[in-house]
Design a protein around this motif. Sequence first.
Motif, PDB file in Angstrom:
ATOM      1  N   UNK A 267       0.825  -1.209   0.000  1.00  0.00           N
ATOM      2  CA  UNK A 267       0.000   0.000   0.000  1.00  0.00           C
ATOM      3  C   UNK A 267       0.860   1.261   0.000  1.00  0.00           C
ATOM      4  N   UNK A 268       0.237   2.370  -0.373  1.00  0.00           N
ATOM      5  CA  UNK A 268       0.943   3.646  -0.322  1.00  0.00           C
ATOM      6  C   UNK A 268       1.302   3.963   1.119  1.00  0.00           C
ATOM      7  N   UNK A 269       2.482   4.517   1.306  1.00  0.00           N
ATOM      8  CA  UNK A 269       2.852   5.002   2.623  1.00  0.00           C
ATOM      9  C   UNK A 269       2.944   6.511   2.550  1.00  0.00           C
ATOM     10  N   UNK A 270       2.705   7.155   3.666  1.00  0.00           N
ATOM     11  CA  UNK A 270       2.749   8.616   3.670  1.00  0.00           C
ATOM     12  C   UNK A 270       3.714   9.110   4.729  1.00  0.00           C
TER      13      UNK A 270
ATOM     14  N   UNK B 271       5.014  13.491  -0.163  1.00  0.00           N
ATOM     15  CA  UNK B 271       4.581  12.840   1.073  1.00  0.00           C
ATOM     16  C   UNK B 271       3.978  11.457   0.842  1.00  0.00           C
ATOM     17  N   UNK B 272       3.863  11.021  -0.381  1.00  0.00           N
ATOM     18  CA  UNK B 272       3.275   9.711  -0.649  1.00  0.00           C
ATOM     19  C   UNK B 272       4.276   8.865  -1.416  1.00  0.00           C
ATOM     20  N   UNK B 273       4.565   7.682  -0.905  1.00  0.00           N
ATOM     21  CA  UNK B 273       5.542   6.848  -1.590  1.00  0.00           C
ATOM     22  C   UNK B 273       4.966   5.458  -1.845  1.00  0.00           C
ATOM     23  N   UNK B 274       5.422   4.822  -2.917  1.00  0.00           N
ATOM     24  CA  UNK B 274       4.958   3.468  -3.182  1.00  0.00           C
ATOM     25  C   UNK B 274       6.152   2.650  -3.660  1.00  0.00           C
TER      26      UNK B 274
END
Lengths: 388, 303
Positions: B127-130, B223-226
């Motif tokens: 999932x995306x992490x923030x 701020x959002x990483x995948x």
Amino acid sequence: MKRIKFLLFVSVLVLALGVASLGVMAADKPPVVIGLQGPITGAWAYEGEMAKQCCEIAAQLINESGGILGGRMVEVRIADDACEPKAGALAAMKLISQKDVVASVSTYGSSVCEPASNLYEKFKKVNIAYGATAVRLTERGLKYYFRTCGRDDSQGIFFAEYVPRVFGAKRIAIMHDNTTFALGVAEETKKALQPKVDAGEVEIVYYDAITPGEKDFSVPLTKVRETHPDVLYFTGYYPEAALIVSQARDIGIDCPFVGGNAAINDEFVKIAGIEKAKGCFMTQEPMPAELPYPESKVFLDAYKAKYGEIPSSPWPVYAADALNIIAYAIDKTGSTDSDVLAEYLRNEVDGVPGVTGKIGFTENGDREGVPYLMYVVNEEGNFEVYKK
Amino acid sequence: MRIFLEQMLNGLTIGSFYALIALGYSMVYGVMKLINFAHGDLFALGSYLGFTLLVWGNAYVTSHVGLAGGMIAAMLIAAIGIGIAGIIIERIAYRPIYSVGRLPAVVSALGVSIFLENIIMVIWGPRYQAYPVSVVPTLRFEIGGIHVTLLQIVILILSFVLLAVLYYIIQKTTFGAAIRASALDRDTAALMGINIETIIFFIFALGPALGGTAGVMVGMYYRQISFTMGWNYGLKAFTATILGGIGNIPGAMLGGLLLGVFEMLGSAYISTAYKDVFVFLILILVLIFRPRGLLGEKVAEKV
């Protein structure tokens, strides 16, 4: 020879027993059996479980008020599709092959519903979906397929009615991501806004797509900002929605942000951060707790009395209404014939009060006027119904 | 004009990410003649490393060292961690097969790329992490109608400082001269007494370290990483490398910045939907008309 005689004897016995039991049942008035196909097991089992409970409560309420067709009880028969297309086809066949199953409430997932509804169609059995919202399902020209839930794009109609009225928005920016779902919602919104645009009441100042998976939206958002919108509606999914809101605020777009029901969730709040997420809106099917109708209260009270708490997802109550409307149609037409029922549901059912509001069907078998609500992210990052 | 300046600024910001990542490609290619396809995923790994550090150190950062301290600490640790990862990868995946030729090494690099992507997925989830909001500066202001965030300025300054330091090391020091000499002709450089092993060690630590730093910056910026983010950035940075002239350090910097600005202006004035098309159109045009890139020296084909 002896063996054949014995067999003959057994068959006669079985036959006699069968006739006898038939006689007993006829005296008791056999129940009207309505099928429920849903994900009783598998990843979506909680949805199936709640749908089953909803159908049972709906049947219970009908039976307590004297049943249908002059006192026949309604019985729910379950078939598990595990929310898998293959299992869905088997579940549909299971219900179809049981001759006493009059019609079926089927089913939750769109991809399961598609093959299942084709089978129901082939064997001429009315089937009403309660959670399958993919637009294409009702565009196949099926005769026996209906749904009590909305379509993916029906929130666009709600947006077009609600936002100009409640927000007083005149300049509307719509952004989608070219996926079938998001584009569908955006197109429907545009279509529903068209009369107001023609009347000069609102203006669609921006209508364009972004690329899903993209992280930098500064360019499209700058374009949005230059159109000075009163509201920005994004119909896509939460990973982009969170970035869009965050970047929109950074470049000075301060108008309300409205997301479709795929855009706003807990992840959205986490990624955008509570500072930027709070005050964002979402067009969403009402949760059962927020259904305002008298029928919903009766239903949810009965549900709570039996299961302790009301359903925690928007969908199961549509299963109750699917069962209700089937029972209603059987009662009114006095028939369990599929053609009669399908005809009646399509053309005669209109504004019948149900748990989720008034029920009626369009020519395609879609629900008419599905209720939607505007939710807002509050200070704690939870969702609540927006009250002006 | 206002919009133009704003897009220029945005373009320079993402251009500086590309430049930092591109340096890793260019340095490795210069000396090894190997396109390190795992570089993009090292960048993603850096992003996740910074994420974990900031999540763990969240309370400490906000109460003790402040935002600036937290940011620099995260970048430094990510840089060191990814630098070490770079060295390990060189030892395990590239060194044993150098002697076989360049093509097997490229295949090995692709393998490492897939491996890293999946290892990130296994560790941090699909999932995306923030990045937590509390550890990223959120101040924004307006200068003459141009909307700027503090973070944008910090990122620009930091990356330009990094680029300047690297430029100085490569162009002005004896060690930099050794690297350039090895890039020009490895065998002759070795004959002149340059320790190629040291050079390789250095570039495989420094290139990934810069990429890891860029990873933390990208994580803070969006701020959002995948776990799949490395591929896209890697490809664009690779394009920047080609644009500037592969193997050429100032070329990689210039290529990255130019590519960022092209991408932003193209999508602003022509079409947003074709954003990535501009990037790869540039790659194709450069390959057709100026295969050695903007600053690349013309090298006679060795026969």
